[in-house]
Design a protein around this motif. Structure first.
Motif, PDB file in Angstrom:
ATOM      1  N   THR A 323      -0.729  -0.695   1.216  1.00 33.14           N
ATOM      2  CA  THR A 323       0.361  -0.112   0.580  1.00 33.14           C
ATOM      3  C   THR A 323       1.285   0.841   1.495  1.00 33.14           C
ATOM      4  OG1 THR A 323      -0.969   2.066   0.961  1.00 33.14           O
ATOM      5  CG2 THR A 323      -1.628   0.808  -1.074  1.00 33.14           C
ATOM      6  N   ALA A 324       1.250   0.574   2.678  1.00 30.12           N
ATOM      7  CA  ALA A 324       2.168   1.021   3.626  1.00 30.12           C
ATOM      8  C   ALA A 324       3.646   0.361   3.358  1.00 30.12           C
ATOM      9  CB  ALA A 324       1.786   0.984   4.986  1.00 30.12           C
ATOM     10  N   ASN A 325       4.574   1.546   3.177  1.00 30.83           N
ATOM     11  CA  ASN A 325       5.862   1.304   2.944  1.00 30.83           C
ATOM     12  C   ASN A 325       6.920   2.404   3.364  1.00 30.83           C
ATOM     13  OD1 ASN A 325       6.107   2.983   0.980  1.00 30.83           O
ATOM     14  ND2 ASN A 325       5.496   1.448  -0.409  1.00 30.83           N
ATOM     15  N   ALA A 326       8.137   2.553   3.010  1.00 28.00           N
ATOM     16  CA  ALA A 326       8.837   3.480   3.354  1.00 28.00           C
ATOM     17  C   ALA A 326       8.673   4.749   2.796  1.00 28.00           C
ATOM     18  CB  ALA A 326      10.574   3.166   2.948  1.00 28.00           C
ATOM     19  N   GLN A 330      -0.677   4.026   4.271  1.00 28.68           N
ATOM     20  CA  GLN A 330      -1.736   3.452   3.799  1.00 28.68           C
ATOM     21  C   GLN A 330      -2.768   4.203   3.117  1.00 28.68           C
ATOM     22  OE1 GLN A 330      -2.532   0.058   3.767  1.00 28.68           O
ATOM     23  NE2 GLN A 330      -4.284   0.600   2.406  1.00 28.68           N
ATOM     24  N   TYR A 331      -3.002   3.712   1.729  1.00 26.43           N
ATOM     25  CA  TYR A 331      -3.937   4.430   0.942  1.00 26.43           C
ATOM     26  C   TYR A 331      -5.421   4.409   1.409  1.00 26.43           C
ATOM     27  CZ  TYR A 331      -6.068   5.533  -3.659  1.00 26.43           C
ATOM     28  OH  TYR A 331      -6.746   6.036  -4.742  1.00 26.43           O
ATOM     29  N   VAL A 366      -0.961  11.833  -7.685  1.00 22.78           N
ATOM     30  CA  VAL A 366      -1.941  11.418  -8.725  1.00 22.78           C
ATOM     31  C   VAL A 366      -1.660  10.461  -9.563  1.00 22.78           C
ATOM     32  CG1 VAL A 366      -3.414  12.332 -10.937  1.00 22.78           C
ATOM     33  CG2 VAL A 366      -3.124  13.629  -8.652  1.00 22.78           C
ATOM     34  N   HIS A 367      -0.296  10.587  -9.947  1.00 21.12           N
ATOM     35  CA  HIS A 367       0.374   9.448 -10.947  1.00 21.12           C
ATOM     36  C   HIS A 367       0.137   8.250  -9.796  1.00 21.12           C
ATOM     37  CE1 HIS A 367       2.537   7.552 -14.026  1.00 21.12           C
ATOM     38  NE2 HIS A 367       3.657   7.060 -13.008  1.00 21.12           N
ATOM     39  N   TRP A 368       0.741   8.196  -8.846  1.00 22.36           N
ATOM     40  CA  TRP A 368       0.930   6.884  -8.007  1.00 22.36           C
ATOM     41  C   TRP A 368      -0.397   6.213  -7.838  1.00 22.36           C
ATOM     42  CZ3 TRP A 368      -1.025   6.033  -2.937  1.00 22.36           C
ATOM     43  CH2 TRP A 368      -0.472   4.885  -2.314  1.00 22.36           C
ATOM     44  N   LYS A 369      -1.351   6.966  -7.643  1.00 25.52           N
ATOM     45  CA  LYS A 369      -2.815   6.287  -7.394  1.00 25.52           C
ATOM     46  C   LYS A 369      -3.126   5.818  -8.666  1.00 25.52           C
ATOM     47  CE  LYS A 369      -3.899   9.757  -3.694  1.00 25.52           C
ATOM     48  NZ  LYS A 369      -4.784  10.904  -3.431  1.00 25.52           N
ATOM     49  N   ARG A 370      -2.973   6.239  -9.700  1.00 23.31           N
ATOM     50  CA  ARG A 370      -3.773   5.724 -11.149  1.00 23.31           C
ATOM     51  C   ARG A 370      -2.910   4.398 -11.129  1.00 23.31           C
ATOM     52  NH1 ARG A 370      -3.518  11.351 -14.229  1.00 23.31           N
ATOM     53  NH2 ARG A 370      -5.453  12.348 -13.588  1.00 23.31           N
TER      54      ARG A 370
END
Length: 831
Positions: A323-326, A330-331, A366-370
């Motif tokens: 998930t690593a980006n700008a 990483q999650y 929270v929204h991003w993870k969902r």
């Protein structure tokens, strides 16, 4: 014409009311003179009575009327005096009468005040003796002669004819104190020709038994385990029996001890005050039963529940997708269950789905993870802080895991490789303390449950309700045991005795004197209050809120700090002159305890000569070195006494206490060497047991930053608040008072012993704020660098990848660092 008619009407009205005021004043003066002649002090009851009899109506308005000014000038002296009294604050007016009365009594009874005790009473003590208000609280500094004052007051009451000797009751906290009071009464009052043998000194408990016996015709028996001080051991046996015979209780007890033994902090504080350090992730956190360090206390609770139930999990395992980006790194989801390929996020959200205000941008995360899980088709379950508080989180976990094939295997015997669970004995002690407070305050199971429900929604109510569920069972078995042995416990006794007094049992006592008021429980206070509700009854309560150290045994400090709220209007006096500690010890200890603004203020002044140094602080090189440091210090002190540098004590020896926060500190006493010091009488005591005692010299070891040192990090369980009075918000409030008690046992000097680089926050405070000097074991100056950022940390040398630096002992809570040479702040890096 109209004006003259109005004036005439006003004069007529005034002339009708004025005689009422004059008559009231005439009666007041007559009653005051009679009262002072027969009973001495004009009491609050007296003042209240005459305040209630005061004529009312429009008199104040008429007095202020300009139209009646000329008419008022024609009044006689008695009317003017009456108007002056009527217009005054009656309490202040009476106070001035009492001050004049006090001056007269000090002269008239000087011989008594000079001879009733071994030394003449001080002005403070004499005032406390003469002040015979219905309610008098005497706030007495350590070593200020409070017992002498109690004895003198009893003697004065009899000598002056205010109260008959058989009408005087002295109530003490324990049998030793009661025996001392009775002995002192006989020793000091009998030679003066007073009927000392008719004055009664009892413990609250023995007096309560007597009241019940007289009121019912059948004196009850104390439970044998209570009478012998074995109440905690008895409760432990009850718990063991319940675990052996009640499978449901066993399950709930083990679950509570293993998983729910610790409370949760306030919302938003889950990551505050980390208690461990993870060298791999290089961050502070909270160690779980399984051994890993997690970021928050909520996550630790979940991890411990999973471990207890035998659920395989991985904490913060790398997400299977890169998930690593700008915008994102990483999650790493909070939990991952490898057997069922399930992710679990625990969110810091309240019952409204909102994070703490200071968590800026948290909901975006929270929204991003969902969305991430939805996009990649990975299974995610969620829990929130609100669901931990109300218990829904555990129901959710049970349902989600079992529905996917996980078999829960609760096992209290599963070894804790990380943070150990709450010790059985400590948990039993918590339940016993809870029971003492709940019974003392007469709180039923339903009332306790209501209290738990009334707590803020941002509280761990689910845990508290589980605690109450266990308590209900334990309390019922306790009550069954009392019935089985045809006995009662202390709390029953005090409450029943108060019931009988309130219901009309005729007490023969008019002067009730309470010793150690700061240690009184709600039940004791209720009994004392019931004894003095009748008119012309007197309560004289002596204590020192600075020495309140028995909260675990049911003490309610509000009885002293809210004296009038408990007992009604009265006088609060102080004994501020001490005959024990020299002034430097008074000054340091007073400033230390008064850091807590809730403590009652006193200006303690010493009558004891100084023998410097009043304080010695020594840093041993290690724990193993502490006993040799104490041994060397005692040998030097013995030599100083032998050569006359230090004064000899009573009986040719100097008494010395080694005071430990816990019993295990007795291992630091150099028993084998004591016979080598003929000028020292060395004894060990815990600080709690030393209260009321004194010695020439005091040594206090254990002043380190450890859980079982001083201050102790073993905090009271927050669940106790359901049964106790208001929580003390000031950090380490009771530990601070306990340290005050330890310091003020000394007549000459105090020696504080610590370990290098592990200095106690209390000792660090004395160094930082009161200029105390710390020396090493060889007598040289030991460096203590108070942390410039936090309140109680010290800067100690650490090794980092860039060399040596100084870091705060409160790391990771405080991340302050300094270079060794320059002493300037570096970046916030950990050790």
């Amino acid at each position: 014409m109209l004006a003259s008619i109005r004036l005439a009407e006003l004069i007529e009205e005034f002339d009708k009311l004025c005689p009422l005021v004059t008559g009231w004043a005439r009666d007041f003066f007559a009653a005051a003179k009679s009262h002072q002649r027969d009973s001495g002090w004009l009491t609050s009851d007296f003042t209240r009575t005459w305040e209630q009899r005061k004529p009312t109506g429009r008199f104040a308005e008429l007095l202020a009327s300009p139209e009646l000014e000329e008419h008022r000038r024609d009044l006689g002296g008695e009317d003017l005096q009456a108007i002056e009294l009527w217009s005054s604050d009656l309490a202040q007016y009476v106070s001035r009468w009492n001050e004049r009365f006090l001056d007269q009594e000090l002269i008239s009874y000087k011989s008594f005040f000079d001879n009733v005790e071994r030394s003449p009473l001080t002005d403070e003590q004499s005032r406390a003796v003469v002040c015979f208000d219905n309610r008098v609280q005497l706030v007495a500094a350590a070593g200020s002669g409070k017992t002498s004052t109690m004895i003198a007051k009893a003697g004065y009451a009899v000598h002056r004819g205010l109260v008959a000797p058989e009408q005087i009751l002295m109530l003490a906290f324990n049998s030793k104190a009661a025996a001392e009071l009775q002995e002192r009464v006989t020793e000091r009052l009998a030679p003066l020709g007073l009927a000392a043998d008719r004055i009664v000194a009892r413990t609250f408990h023995s007096f309560g038994l007597a009241v019940i016996g007289q009121a019912t015709g059948r004196k009850p028996s104390l439970a044998p385990w209570v009478e012998r001080g074995g109440d905690v051991e008895k409760l432990a046996r009850i718990v063991d029996e319940l675990r052996d015979t009640d499978a449901a209780f066993r399950t709930e007890w083990d679950l509570f001890r293993m998983v729910f033994g610790r409370d949760l902090p306030e919302f938003g504080q889950e990551e505050a005050d980390p208690d461990d350090w993870d060298p791999v992730t290089r961050r502070g956190g909270f160690r779980t039963l399984a051994g890993e360090v997690v970021k928050s206390q909520g996550e630790r609770l979940i991890a411990d529940w999973l471990y207890y139930n035998g659920v395989e999990y991985r904490y913060e395992r790398r997400y299977e997708i890169d998930t690593a980006n700008a915008s994102h790194g990483q999650y790493h989801p909070d939990f991952y269950y490898p057997d069922i390929n399930l992710y679990h996020e625990h969110f810091a959200l309240d019952q409204n789905g909102l994070p703490p205000e200071e968590f800026v941008g948290y909901l975006d995360g929270v929204h991003w993870k969902r969305v991430l899980h939805a996009e990649h088709g990975t299974a995610l379950i969620e829990t929130t802080m609100a669901e931990l508080w109300n218990g829904k989180a555990f129901a959710t976990l049970t349902a989600e895991l079992t529905s996917r094939g996980v078999v829960l295997d609760p096992n209290p015997g599963r070894p804790a490789v990380g943070q150990p669970p709450i010790d059985n004995q400590r948990l039993v002690s918590t339940f016993r303390s809870f029971m003492v407070h709940a019974k003392s305050n007469r709180l039923t199971d339903d009332q306790l449950l209501t209290r738990a429900g009334e707590e803020s929604r941002e509280r761990f109510r689910f845990r508290h309700e589980k605690f109450l569920q266990l308590y209900r069972t334990i309390r019922q078995r306790w009550e069954d045991e009392l019935v089985k042995h045809d006995s009662i416990d202390f709390e029953d006794m005090l409450n029943l005795a108060a019931d009988h007094v309130e219901a009309g049992w005729k007490s023969p006592f008019r002067l009730v004197m309470v010793d150690e008021l700061q240690d009184v429980s709600a039940a004791r206070a209720r009994l004392a209050r019931a004894l003095v509700t009748e008119p012309n009854h007197y309560l004289f309560a002596v204590g020192d809120d600075w020495q309140s150290i028995n909260r675990f045994a049911g003490a309610d400090l509000s009885v002293m700090t809210d004296f009038e709220g408990w007992f009604g209007k009265g006088e609060t006096l102080r004994l501020e002159r001490t005959f024990r500690c020299p002034q430097p010890i008074c000054d340091v200890s007073s400033r230390f305890v008064l850091k807590n603004p809730q403590q009652l203020s006193k200006q303690v002044v010493s009558s004891t000569p100084e023998h410097p140094p009043a304080f010695v602080a020594i840093a041993a090189n290690s724990d193993e070195h502490v006993q040799s440091v104490i041994r060397k210090h005692l040998a030097e002190l013995n030599d100083r006494i032998a050569t006359g540098i230090a004064p000899v004590g009573r009986g040719g020896k100097a008494s010395l206490f080694i005071l430990g926060r816990y019993r295990h500190h007795e291992s630091l006493v150099p028993h084998a060497a004591i016979k080598q010091w003929p000028h020292l009488d060395v004894r060990f005591s815990t600080i709690h047991a030393s209260k009321g005692l004194e010695a020439d010299y005091v040594v206090i070891p254990g002043l380190t930053r450890d859980k079982l040192s001083f201050p102790s990090k073993i905090a009271d369980d927050p669940v106790l608040r359901l049964a106790m009075p208001a929580h003390e918000a000031f950090p380490f409030a009771e530990e601070r008072r306990l340290f005050y008690v330890a310091i003020t046992r000394a007549r000459r000097s105090v020696t504080l012993v610590t370990v290098r680089n592990r200095v106690s926050p209390f000792l660090a405070e004395l160094v930082k704020e009161q200029g105390l000097q710390l020396r090493d074991a060889e007598g040289g100056h030991a460096v203590v660098i108070p942390c410039p950022d936090c309140s109680d940390g010290t800067m100690v040398p650490r090794a980092g990848k860039f060399g040596q630096f100084y870091g705060c002992t409160n790391y990771p809570k405080c991340r302050k660092t300094m270079k060794e040479a320059e002493g300037v702040a570096l970046t916030d890096t950990g050790p």
